[in-house]
Scaffold this motif. Structure first.
Motif, short mmCIF file in Angstrom:
data_model
loop_
_atom_site.label_atom_id
_atom_site.label_comp_id
_atom_site.label_asym_id
_atom_site.label_seq_id
_atom_site.Cartn_x
_atom_site.Cartn_y
_atom_site.Cartn_z
N PRO A 142 18.06 -2.21 -42.95
CA PRO A 142 18.91 -2.10 -42.81
C PRO A 142 20.19 -2.84 -43.39
O PRO A 142 20.87 -2.57 -43.91
N LEU A 143 19.21 -4.26 -44.37
CA LEU A 143 20.71 -5.10 -45.00
C LEU A 143 20.28 -4.30 -46.56
O LEU A 143 21.68 -4.06 -47.35
N ALA A 144 19.65 -3.96 -47.00
CA ALA A 144 19.53 -3.24 -48.14
C ALA A 144 20.43 -1.90 -48.10
O ALA A 144 21.28 -1.38 -49.33
N CYS A 145 20.62 -0.91 -47.05
CA CYS A 145 21.42 -0.36 -46.61
C CYS A 145 22.50 -0.32 -46.56
O CYS A 145 23.96 -0.02 -46.95
N VAL A 146 22.97 -1.47 -45.29
CA VAL A 146 24.35 -2.02 -46.08
C VAL A 146 24.85 -2.45 -47.05
O VAL A 146 26.08 -2.90 -48.21
N GLU A 147 23.93 -3.70 -48.17
CA GLU A 147 24.49 -3.00 -49.50
C GLU A 147 24.38 -2.03 -50.32
O GLU A 147 25.58 -2.66 -51.11
N ALA A 148 24.03 -1.43 -50.27
CA ALA A 148 24.18 0.25 -51.06
C ALA A 148 25.35 0.30 -50.61
O ALA A 148 26.78 0.70 -51.58
N GLU A 159 16.50 7.38 -43.38
CA GLU A 159 15.83 6.84 -44.26
C GLU A 159 15.65 5.17 -43.70
O GLU A 159 13.58 5.31 -43.96
N VAL A 160 16.07 5.08 -43.17
CA VAL A 160 16.11 3.63 -43.06
C VAL A 160 15.14 3.64 -42.13
O VAL A 160 14.14 2.26 -41.95
N ASN A 161 14.12 4.40 -40.81
CA ASN A 161 13.50 4.32 -39.97
C ASN A 161 11.95 4.52 -40.55
O ASN A 161 10.98 4.36 -40.08
N ILE A 162 11.83 4.87 -42.32
CA ILE A 162 10.74 4.43 -43.04
C ILE A 162 10.93 3.62 -43.87
O ILE A 162 10.23 3.28 -45.07
N GLY A 163 12.06 2.65 -43.24
CA GLY A 163 12.07 1.08 -44.41
C GLY A 163 12.23 1.77 -46.05
O GLY A 163 12.09 0.70 -46.44
N LEU A 164 13.16 2.83 -46.01
CA LEU A 164 14.15 2.99 -47.53
C LEU A 164 15.57 2.99 -47.10
O LEU A 164 16.28 2.91 -45.66
N ARG A 205 13.07 -0.69 -54.90
CA ARG A 205 12.67 -2.10 -53.98
C ARG A 205 12.11 -1.46 -52.92
O ARG A 205 10.75 -2.32 -53.09
N LEU A 206 12.36 -1.57 -52.29
CA LEU A 206 12.20 -1.05 -50.86
C LEU A 206 10.99 -0.32 -50.41
O LEU A 206 9.65 -0.04 -49.66
N MET A 207 10.16 0.52 -51.67
CA MET A 207 9.37 1.50 -51.69
C MET A 207 8.24 0.38 -51.82
O MET A 207 7.59 0.52 -51.52
N ARG A 208 8.13 -0.37 -52.49
CA ARG A 208 7.59 -1.78 -52.77
C ARG A 208 7.34 -2.41 -51.74
O ARG A 208 6.10 -3.37 -52.24
N THR A 209 8.23 -2.32 -50.63
CA THR A 209 7.30 -3.46 -49.30
C THR A 209 6.95 -3.03 -48.33
O THR A 209 6.71 -2.03 -47.97
N GLU A 210 6.41 -3.93 -47.46
CA GLU A 210 5.48 -3.65 -46.83
C GLU A 210 5.08 -2.95 -45.97
O GLU A 210 4.83 -2.35 -45.12
N ALA A 211 6.78 -3.50 -45.00
CA ALA A 211 7.70 -2.94 -44.53
C ALA A 211 7.48 -1.10 -44.40
O ALA A 211 7.40 -0.24 -43.40
N SER A 212 8.26 -0.98 -45.78
CA SER A 212 8.34 0.43 -45.20
C SER A 212 7.05 1.21 -45.78
O SER A 212 6.67 2.12 -45.21
#
Length: 676
Positions: free
Chosen positions: A225-231, A124-129, A253-260
Motif C-alpha cells: 500500500p505505501l509503495a502504491c502511494v509513492e508510485a 494489484e495491491v491485494n497480491i502485494g504488488l 521491489r515488491l515482487m521480491r518481498t515475502e509479503a507479495s
C-alpha cells in the motif's frame, strides 16, 4: 485469440481468451501486431478494442504467473506504450469488467466508451504488488489524485457510472447501456480526429491527500500500500516517463518481498481449492431450491440466514417455540442490518423474508432438497436426527451435518443412504464467515459432493473439501495450537502475553481471546465427549478448571479475561491469575520469562506440523487447501500466506534442528514435534 472486423473504416479488435480475456503473451503479441499493421493501413481510420464474453479484460493471465511468458516481449508496459503512441485514434469499448492490466490497457487508449454496469479497478495491491503497466501514472491523470489513491491503495473496483459522474474526470468519454456499447464506440472512433493521451495531462498536487494516504498505508503490515502511494505521488512531480520508471522499480521491489509471495500464494490457493479429483464440469448436480435447517440456535439460524440471503427457500425447524423465536429474531436482525447499511433494498428484503418458513414440526423435511442438521454436538443425538431424516426425506435429498468434530461416517452409517450424506461445517457467525468445510464421507457420492460444493459457492462461501477425522482440517489443527498456548501458560506466560505476541505477528485474534469469543465451554464439551467415547485426549486441567469455575468467556462476563457488562473488551483477570498460580504450584513448575518470538514460533509450528499430518493421512488434498482454511476461517494473516506456506519458508535442516531443540528443552510439552 483476437477477432478482427472492419466497420465503416473502423477496425474492431475483439479479445478472445476465456474466461476473462487474460492478457497472455499470445494475446499481447496479437494486439501489438494488429496495431502495427492497422496504423499503416490506409483503409482504416481508427481502431476499437473490446473483449468477448463477460469481460473487457481481467488483467494478466494467471496461467502465466511466474513463467517466462509473462515477461516476454511485448510485455504489458511496452504494449500500453505502443497503443498510446498509435497515430490513429484507438477506442476502448469496456464491457462488464476491466481489472488490473485490463484497466491499464483501457487507460492507454485515446478514448474510452464504458458500459454503465462495468466494474473498473486496479487490485494489484491485494497480491502485494502495484500496477506495473502505467496504472499509477495514468489513473491519477484520468480521475485526479484522491480518487486514484483510493482505488489503487485499496484495490476495490468501482462502478463505471459512479466514476463517470466525477467532476473533471477524463477516464470515460461515454458511459452507455451495455447493449449500445460497441455501436457507440465505433461511432466515436469513426468521428474522432485527435488522439488525446493521458500521459500528456498534468496531475495537480494534493499534499493533504498524499499525507493522509501515506499515514493510512504506513499503518498496514505489508509494504504494497505505501509503495502504491509513492508510485502515484511520482505522477505529480515527475515527467510521465520518469514516473513510469519509478512505477516499474517499485513493482520489481515488491515482487521480491515475502509479503507479495505470500499474497500471491493465497490468490492461487483460493483458485486451486475448487479443483477436486473426481469432480468435473460434467459431474451431475442435484437441484437445490429448498433447504431445511434443523436447529435454530446460533449456528442453525446463521446457516438459515446464509441460505435465505442467497435466495433459497428455507425451513427453519426447532422443537421449542422460544428457541425458534430467538432464531428467527437473529435472522431478522441480520437482514435488517443489511437494509440499514444500504446493502439490500427493502423490497428485496421483504421477498427474502417471504422465503422463510419457521416451524416446530417436521412436515417440511419431506419437501427439502437439502437438509442441514445443526443440533448439539453429541453423536447419539445426531444419529437420532439422521435416522429420522432417512425415514422422512424424499429420495435424492442431500442429508448434511454441521458437526465440527464428529465422525461423518458414523452419522451416515445409521441411514440407508450413506451416499447422500455429507458434512457441511459452517463457522460462526455462519451468515458472515466465508469458510465452509465440505466433509466427504467414505460413501459420499461424487454427485452429492459436487452439489454440496456448488451450494457452498451459491451462498457465498469458500469451500474446502476435507476427509473424515476428528475436527476435520481446521479444528484438528487448532487443537495442538491451543494445547501449545496452554503449555505456554504452564511455563509462565499470561493469556495477554500469548495473545499480544501472535496478534502482533498478524493474527486477527489470539487463542485466549478467541476462546472467550467462541465460548470456552464448546471445547470443554468436546473434551468431555472424547473421554466419554474412550478417545485419547491430552489433559487440559487449567482449561477444565476455568470452565468448572463458570468462566465460559464473553457470554458469562469472564473467561481468560474479565468483561464489564455490555463490553467485549477483555481486561486481565485476578481470578485467572489465581487459577494459573495454583495450577503451576500443582505442577511444581516455577514461572519463567518466555520471549514473544518463542511464543509465535511454537504456535506456528504446532499448526504447520499438524497440517503436515493431515496431508500425510489424505485428509486434506493440498497444502494450499490447508492454508485456505486458516485464511478464510481462523484469522491467519493473509500477507503471511497460511500455516503451510509459513512452514515451507523454513529450510528443512533448520526446521529439524528446531524440532530437536524443542523436544529436548520441553520433554513434557504436548507439541506435535514429539512425533515429527
Amino acid at each position: 485469440m483476437l477477432n478482427e472486423t472492419l466497420r465503416d473504416g473502423v477496425a474492431v479488435l475483439v479479445m478472445e481468451n476465456p474466461p476473462v480475456n487474460g492478457l497472455s503473451h499470445a494475446l499481447r503479441s496479437a494486439l501489438w501486431a494488429a496495431v502495427e499493421r492497422l496504423e499503416a493501413e490506409p483503409a482504416v481510420r481508427a481502431i476499437v478494442i473490446t473483449g468477448s464474453g463477460k469481460a473487457f479484460s481481467g488483467g494478466a493471465d494467471i496461467r502465466e504467473f511466474g513463467k517466462p511468458e509473462s515477461f516476454a516481449h511485448p510485455h504489458l508496459p511496452a504494449l500500453t506504450q505502443r497503443i498510446e503512441a498509435c497515430a490513429k485514434p484507438v477506442v476502448a469499448a469496456v464491457n462488464h469488467l476491466a481489472l488490473g492490466g485490463g484497466l491499464e490497457l483501457a487507460l492507454c487508449c485515446h478514448h474510452r466508451v464504458v458500459a454503465d454496469d462495468a466494474q473498473l479497478g486496479l487490485p494489484e495491491v491485494n497480491i502485494g504488488l502495484l500496477p506495473g503497466a502505467g496504472g499509477t501514472q495514468r489513473l491519477p491523470r484520468a480521475l485526479g489524485l484522491a480518487t486514484a489513491l483510493q482505488m489503487i491503495t485499496t484495490g476495490v473496483p468501482q462502478r463505471a457510472a459512479k466514476l463517470a459522474a466525477l467532476p473533471g474526470q477524463a477516464l470515460i468519454d461515454a458511459c452507455v447501456p451495455a447493449a449500445e456499447l460497441l455501436d457507440r464506440a465505433v461511432a466515436l472512433a469513426a468521428a474522432a480526429t485527435t488522439c488525446p493521451r493521458l500521459s500528456e495531462r498534468a496531475v495537480p498536487g494534493d499534499e493533504a491527500a498524499l499525507a493522509a494516504a501515506r499515514a493510512q498505508a504506513a499503518a498496514l503490515p505489508y509494504p504494497a500500500p505505501l509503495a502504491c502511494v509513492e508510485a502515484v505521488a511520482a505522477a505529480t512531480d515527475r515527467p510521465f516517463l520518469e514516473g513510469l520508471k519509478a512505477e516499474r522499480e517499485g513493482f520489481e521491489r515488491l515482487m521480491r518481498t515475502e509479503a507479495s509471495a505470500a499474497l500471491r500464494h493465497a490468490f492461487f490457493a483460493e483458485r486451486a481449492v475448487g479443483k477436486v479429483p473426481g469432480i468435473e464440469a460434467h459431474t451431475p448436480r442435484r437441484p437445490i431450491a429448498r433447504v431445511a435447517v434443523i436447529g435454530a440456535g446460533t449456528m442453525g439460524s446463521g446457516i438459515a440466514t446464509a441460505c435465505l440471503m442467497a435466495g433459497l427457500q428455507v425451513d427453519l425447524i426447532e422443537s421449542q417455540e422460544a428457541a425458534l423465536a430467538r432464531g428467527v429474531a437473529a435472522l431478522e436482525k441480520h437482514v435488517q442490518a443489511q437494509v440499514d447499511k444500504g446493502r439490500l433494498k427493502a423490497d428485496k428484503a421483504a421477498a427474502l423474508r417471504a422465503n422463510l418458513k419457521p416451524s416446530t414440526g417436521d412436515e417440511a423435511l419431506s419437501q427439502a432438497d437439502l437438509v442441514i442438521e445443526a443440533v448439539f454436538e453429541d453423536m447419539a443425538l445426531k444419529q437420532t436426527v439422521f435416522r429420522k431424516l432417512d425415514a422422512v426425506c424424499k429420495p435424492g435429498a442431500i442429508l448434511a451435518s454441521n458437526t465440527s468434530t464428529l465422525d461423518v461416517d458414523q452419522i451416515a452409517a445409521v441411514t440407508q443412504r450413506p451416499n447422500d450424506v455429507v458434512g457441511l461445517h459452517f463457522f460462526s457467525p455462519a451468515a458472515v464467515m466465508k469458510l465452509l468445510e465440505v466433509v466427504r464421507g467414505a460413501a459420499t457420492s461424487a454427485e452429492v459432493l459436487a452439489t454440496a460444493l456448488d451450494f457452498g459457492k451459491r451462498i457465498g462461501k469458500t469451500c474446502v473439501v476435507s476427509g473424515v477425522c476428528d475436527g476435520f482440517i481446521g479444528n484438528r489443527m487448532l487443537e495442538p495450537y491451543l494445547q501449545q498456548a496452554l503449555f505456554l501458560l504452564d511455563e509462565g506466560c499470561t493469556p495477554q502475553q500469548v495473545d499480544r505476541a501472535i496478534e502482533a505477528w498478524g493474527f486477527a485474534m489470539g487463542p485466549f481471546r478467541m476462546g472467550d469469543l467462541a465460548g470456552n465451554d464448546v471445547s470443554w464439551r468436546v473434551r468431555q465427549q472424547r473421554v466419554k467415547d474412550g478417545k485419547t485426549v491430552w489433559p487440559q486441567p487449567l482449561a477444565d478448571a476455568l470452565c468448572e469455575a463458570g468462566r465460559f468467556g464473553q457470554k458469562t462476563g469472564g473467561g481468560w479475561y474479565d468483561y464489564a457488562p455490555g463490553s467485549r473488551q477483555g481486561t486481565p483477570s485476578p481470578a485467572v491469575d489465581a487459577l494459573m498460580a495454583a495450577h503451576r504450584q500443582r505442577l511444581g513448575r516455577p514461572a519463567r520469562a518466555v520471549p514473544d518470538d518463542e511464543i509465535v514460533d511454537r504456535l506456528l509450528l504446532a499448526l504447520g506440523l499438524e497440517g503436515q499430518a493431515l496431508l500425510q493421512e489424505g485428509i486434506a488434498l493440498r497444502a494450499s487447501d490447508v492454508d485456505v482454511v486458516y485464511l478464510a476461517g481462523y484469522g491467519f494473516p493473509r500477507w503471511r500466506g497460511g500455516p503451510m506456506f509459513a512452514l515451507a519458508q523454513r529450510p528443512a535442516e533448520a526446521l529439524q534442528a528446531r524440532l530437536a531443540e524443542l523436544t529436548q528443552a520441553h520433554p513434557s510439552d504436548p507439541g506435535p514435534w514429539r512425533r515429527a
